[in-house]
Design a protein around this motif. Sequence first.
Motif, short mmCIF file in Angstrom:
data_model
loop_
_atom_site.label_atom_id
_atom_site.label_comp_id
_atom_site.label_asym_id
_atom_site.label_seq_id
_atom_site.Cartn_x
_atom_site.Cartn_y
_atom_site.Cartn_z
N GLY A 152 85.63 -19.06 97.22
CA GLY A 152 85.68 -18.63 95.83
C GLY A 152 86.54 -19.54 94.98
O GLY A 152 86.18 -19.88 93.85
N LYS A 182 80.27 -13.55 98.05
CA LYS A 182 81.12 -12.37 97.93
C LYS A 182 80.46 -11.16 98.56
O LYS A 182 81.13 -10.34 99.20
CB LYS A 182 81.44 -12.10 96.47
N TYR A 189 86.45 -16.08 102.33
CA TYR A 189 85.88 -16.02 100.98
C TYR A 189 86.83 -16.57 99.93
O TYR A 189 86.40 -17.22 98.98
CB TYR A 189 85.47 -14.60 100.60
N LYS A 199 80.88 -11.28 102.32
CA LYS A 199 82.28 -11.13 102.71
C LYS A 199 82.46 -9.98 103.62
O LYS A 199 82.85 -9.76 104.59
CB LYS A 199 83.09 -10.94 101.44
#
Length: 68
Positions: free
Chosen positions: A37, A65, A33, A68
């Motif tokens: 991100g 997210k 992630y 995740k």
Amino acid sequence: YYVQMAQSWLVAELAVYEPDFVYTWFQQNDLKYNINGKAIQKICDSFRISDQWKEEFKKLRRILKARK
């Protein structure tokens, strides 16, 4: 850290030229992630990507997210 930053930067650069492909790729990749991100953060910071795409990537960040 530096390798992850390079990966994020590469994805963000690809999004400048092929945002629809990168958007689809984000939905099915299995990178960490923090790489995804950071790439989305770099996409949103770019002046070369339209505001419409930036909003789509921001929505996608929330989805990634949660996954995740």
